[in-house]
Design a protein around this motif. Structure first.
Motif, short mmCIF file in Angstrom:
data_model
loop_
_atom_site.label_atom_id
_atom_site.label_comp_id
_atom_site.label_asym_id
_atom_site.label_seq_id
_atom_site.Cartn_x
_atom_site.Cartn_y
_atom_site.Cartn_z
N ILE A 102 -2.65 -11.98 -2.53
CA ILE A 102 -2.84 -10.80 -3.04
C ILE A 102 -1.54 -9.91 -3.30
O ILE A 102 -1.79 -9.27 -2.06
CB ILE A 102 -3.66 -10.35 -4.28
CG1 ILE A 102 -4.52 -11.67 -4.96
CG2 ILE A 102 -3.29 -9.51 -5.16
CD1 ILE A 102 -6.14 -11.36 -5.09
N ASN A 103 -0.73 -9.59 -3.68
CA ASN A 103 0.59 -8.65 -3.57
C ASN A 103 0.42 -7.49 -4.51
O ASN A 103 1.00 -8.18 -5.83
CB ASN A 103 1.73 -9.15 -2.81
CG ASN A 103 2.07 -10.01 -2.01
OD1 ASN A 103 1.24 -10.34 -1.45
ND2 ASN A 103 2.68 -11.55 -2.01
N THR A 104 -0.29 -6.77 -4.61
CA THR A 104 0.07 -5.34 -5.52
C THR A 104 1.42 -4.78 -5.25
O THR A 104 2.25 -4.31 -4.77
CB THR A 104 -1.06 -4.31 -4.70
OG1 THR A 104 -0.34 -3.96 -3.58
CG2 THR A 104 -2.25 -5.08 -4.77
N VAL A 105 1.97 -4.80 -6.75
CA VAL A 105 3.42 -4.10 -6.59
C VAL A 105 3.14 -2.63 -6.64
O VAL A 105 2.04 -2.08 -6.85
CB VAL A 105 3.32 -4.78 -8.26
CG1 VAL A 105 5.23 -4.11 -8.94
CG2 VAL A 105 3.72 -5.61 -8.53
N LYS A 106 4.44 -2.57 -6.02
CA LYS A 106 4.39 -0.70 -5.57
C LYS A 106 4.57 -0.26 -6.71
O LYS A 106 5.86 -0.94 -6.40
CB LYS A 106 4.81 -1.02 -4.19
CG LYS A 106 3.55 -1.59 -3.10
CD LYS A 106 4.65 -1.58 -1.94
CE LYS A 106 3.68 -1.80 -0.74
NZ LYS A 106 4.27 -1.83 0.82
N VAL A 107 4.25 0.39 -7.04
CA VAL A 107 4.97 1.53 -8.07
C VAL A 107 5.58 2.71 -7.61
O VAL A 107 4.48 3.44 -6.86
CB VAL A 107 4.24 1.84 -9.36
CG1 VAL A 107 4.67 2.23 -10.55
CG2 VAL A 107 3.66 0.35 -10.00
N PRO A 108 6.55 3.28 -7.36
CA PRO A 108 7.18 4.43 -6.58
C PRO A 108 6.21 5.91 -7.43
O PRO A 108 6.28 5.87 -8.10
CB PRO A 108 8.40 4.81 -7.00
CG PRO A 108 9.11 3.24 -7.77
CD PRO A 108 7.63 2.82 -8.02
N PRO A 109 5.31 6.24 -6.44
CA PRO A 109 4.71 7.26 -7.09
C PRO A 109 6.17 8.42 -8.14
O PRO A 109 6.67 8.42 -7.48
CB PRO A 109 3.73 8.22 -6.05
CG PRO A 109 5.09 7.63 -4.89
CD PRO A 109 5.66 6.61 -5.26
N PRO A 110 5.24 9.16 -9.28
CA PRO A 110 6.39 10.19 -9.54
C PRO A 110 5.97 11.60 -9.20
O PRO A 110 5.69 11.89 -8.65
CB PRO A 110 4.88 10.11 -11.37
CG PRO A 110 4.15 9.95 -10.70
CD PRO A 110 3.66 8.60 -9.95
N SER A 111 7.64 11.66 -9.63
CA SER A 111 7.29 12.80 -8.75
C SER A 111 7.54 14.38 -9.92
O SER A 111 8.03 13.53 -10.63
CB SER A 111 9.25 13.08 -8.58
OG SER A 111 9.57 12.31 -7.59
#
Length: 544
Positions: free
Chosen positions: A245-254
């Motif tokens: 299971i590859n979790t989709v990496k979402v860039p953290p909001p700045s």
């Protein structure tokens, strides 16, 4: 044994039960088929509570029907004083219950009454110290919810699945088997993808990799994710001879600093003592915000709301019984959109892939890209949040009623975050009426652009009083008795329950636009005074 022969065998078994004991026993079996696990105590409670049909005519079920049913071929003992029916037997009995006019006519359905009964029965068991008792009670709860609030059942199931790893094969098989018992109501509520997902995970757990891949290929996924009632389920992928299971990496909001203009209404004596006047005391404030890009020229501003305690509701001298009793609520930090969702933002998301329902591209009565969207139902607001979640990978949602009021008050305890009254210079509402000794003005003809008044509260949020009502996640309750104190939404066990709206609108009197005022309307209402804003939990969102 083929499905046809199984069905024939089941029908013969049920008919034999009826021939031996009579119609009254069969009616009891209909009711006993609803729970997925049976105990003598539960059956005696069913016998005592369901002695009449929906017209009030007696069913004349004898008490011995409990023992006769448990000892019959319709039931199997699976533990100490624990019984169950085979899935096919249960389904046939429930179909017969639903097709019998003594138990299903017009809007009166016995199966929904059974669901509410079962929820009440298992409530204390959900708090049992025994894990086995809690596990069975939770399965019974999902069974009941599937018939009266399938979204809640699907969401709870999906949340449970997010806790499982691929290695927990036995648990995947158990959850798949449980979902089979809920298949009919979940499929009817358009949650077939959840059932297909579980079938695929069951095949994967059993080593049937081709079957699993076939099931996963049928799913309506986005970035290899399935969204179910606001919960994201990752789809396993076959890579280098291994399922992962590859979790989709979402860039953290700045987060960025946000400078805004606050407004406070102050009563000041007129010159030479001739009465008083209301002045707007404006000052600068600062918050932190991140910008979610929705399209080439469309941005959603999400303001960070600090956690804290506040007194929710209104004192008796201000509000009515719906706003009482006042109670202390602890709200966790979260993010809330700075303004109500605009028509430009709505249009950007309405064009994206459907999750559950279609979204009208332009629902508003008053067109304008920077005007708040209105004329949307609660279900459409939920669909907007789920599509936004698919696009961004962040779990957007509607705010709870407690979060909304906490964010609106921003540390104030006055009727409005502006102070003791309201003015048409700081909000859009029907100002032909005044609040207490406040100023009057003209009636509003429609909504105004978000941020038009430049009159934010202490958190940097605008348009909380008037302009458009805002949907909240909560179901409607008449008052705050037994309300949650942790800021979470308060829900009933019914999809049809009214939903909470807050803030008042351009059409409403100032009293209705107060911080504490609340109202409930049907979730399918589509009127030109209701919009919404979106929230995001901080515990699920990494911030730079």
């Amino acid at each position: 044994m083929t499905q046809a022969s199984v069905s024939a065998d089941i029908i013969h078994r049920i008919q034999s039960f009826r021939d031996k004991f009579g119609d009254a026993h069969l009616y009891f079996a209909y009711h006993a088929a609803f729970p997925i696990a049976l105990t003598p105590d539960l059956l005696y409670c069913l016998w005592a509570n369901f002695q009449q049909d929906i017209q009030g005519d007696n069913l004349n079920i004898p008490w011995i029907a409990v023992a006769d049913l448990l000892l019959s071929p319709l039931c199997h003992e699976v533990g100490h004083e624990l019984y169950e029916m085979e899935l096919e037997t249960r389904n046939v009995l429930l179909e017969q219950l639903n097709s019998n006019p003594r138990f299903n006519q017009h809007n009166h359905q016995r199966i929904k009454t059974l669901a509410h009964f079962l929820l009440a029965y298992i409530k204390p068991q959900l708090k049992s110290g025994k894990n086995s008792v809690r596990t069975i009670a939770q399965a019974q709860r999902w069974t009941a919810l599937a018939y009266i609030d399938p979204e809640a059942a699907a969401r709870d199931l999906a949340l449970q699945l997010t806790q499982l790893s691929l290695a927990q094969k036995t648990e995947w098989v158990r959850m798949s088997k449980l979902a089979e018992t809920l298949a009919a109501p979940l499929r009817e509520a358009e949650f077939k993808p959840l059932l297909t997902y579980l079938e695929g995970m069951r095949d994967l757990a059993r080593g049937h990799e081709q079957g699993a891949a076939s099931k996963f290929d049928q799913l309506p996924t986005h970035h290899n994710r399935l969204l179910v009632a606001g919960v994201t389920l990752p789809i396993p992928e076959f890579e280098e001879s291994v399922w992962t299971i590859n979790t989709v990496k979402v860039p953290p909001p700045s987060l960025h600093p946000l400078e805004f203009e606050r407004a406070e209404l102050i009563q000041q004596p007129r010159f030479m003592g001739s009465g008083s006047q209301w002045l707007i005391n404006r000052g600068r404030g600062q918050a932190e915000v991140f910008y979610e890009q929705l399209g080439e020229n469309t941005v959603l501003e999400m303001v960070q709301i600090p956690g804290g305690e506040f007194h929710m509701g209104s004192p008796k001298k201000e509000g009515n019984y719906r706003e009482q009793p006042q109670h202390l609520v602890n709200v966790a930090p979260f993010l809330l959109s700075r303004f109500p969702v605009t028509q430009a933002q709505w249009g950007a998301i309405a064009r994206t892939d459907k999750v559950m329902i279609d979204l009208p591209p332009a629902p508003s009565h008053f067109p304008g890209e920077n005007l708040p969207v209105e004329g949307v139902t609660w279900f459409e607001a939920i669909e907007f949040c789920e599509r936004l979640q698919l696009q961004t990978g962040r779990p957007y949602r509607l705010p709870s009623e407690a979060e909304w009021e906490y964010a609106c008050r921003a540390g104030t305890a006055t009727p409005f975050h502006f102070g003791e009254t309201i003015s048409p210079k700081v909000a859009t509402y029907d100002s032909t009426e005044k609040y207490r000794f406040g100023p009057k003005g003209k009636s509003s003809k429609q909504t105004t652009e978000v941020g038009f008044h430049q009159a934010a509260n202490g958190f940097g949020l605008e348009d909380l009083h008037g302009n458009v009502w805002e949907w909240c996640a909560d179901h409607w309750y008449e008052n705050y008795i037994d309300a949650p104190v942790d800021g979470t939404p308060r829900t009933t066990n019914s999809r049809a329950s009214h939903r909470v709206i807050r803030g008042g609108s351009w059409l409403d009197s100032p009293n209705v636009c107060r911080s504490g005022y609340r109202y409930g309307v049907p979730p399918e209402n589509r009127i030109l005074t209701i919009g919404f804003r979106v929230a995001l939990s901080l515990n699920n969102t990494k911030i730079n």
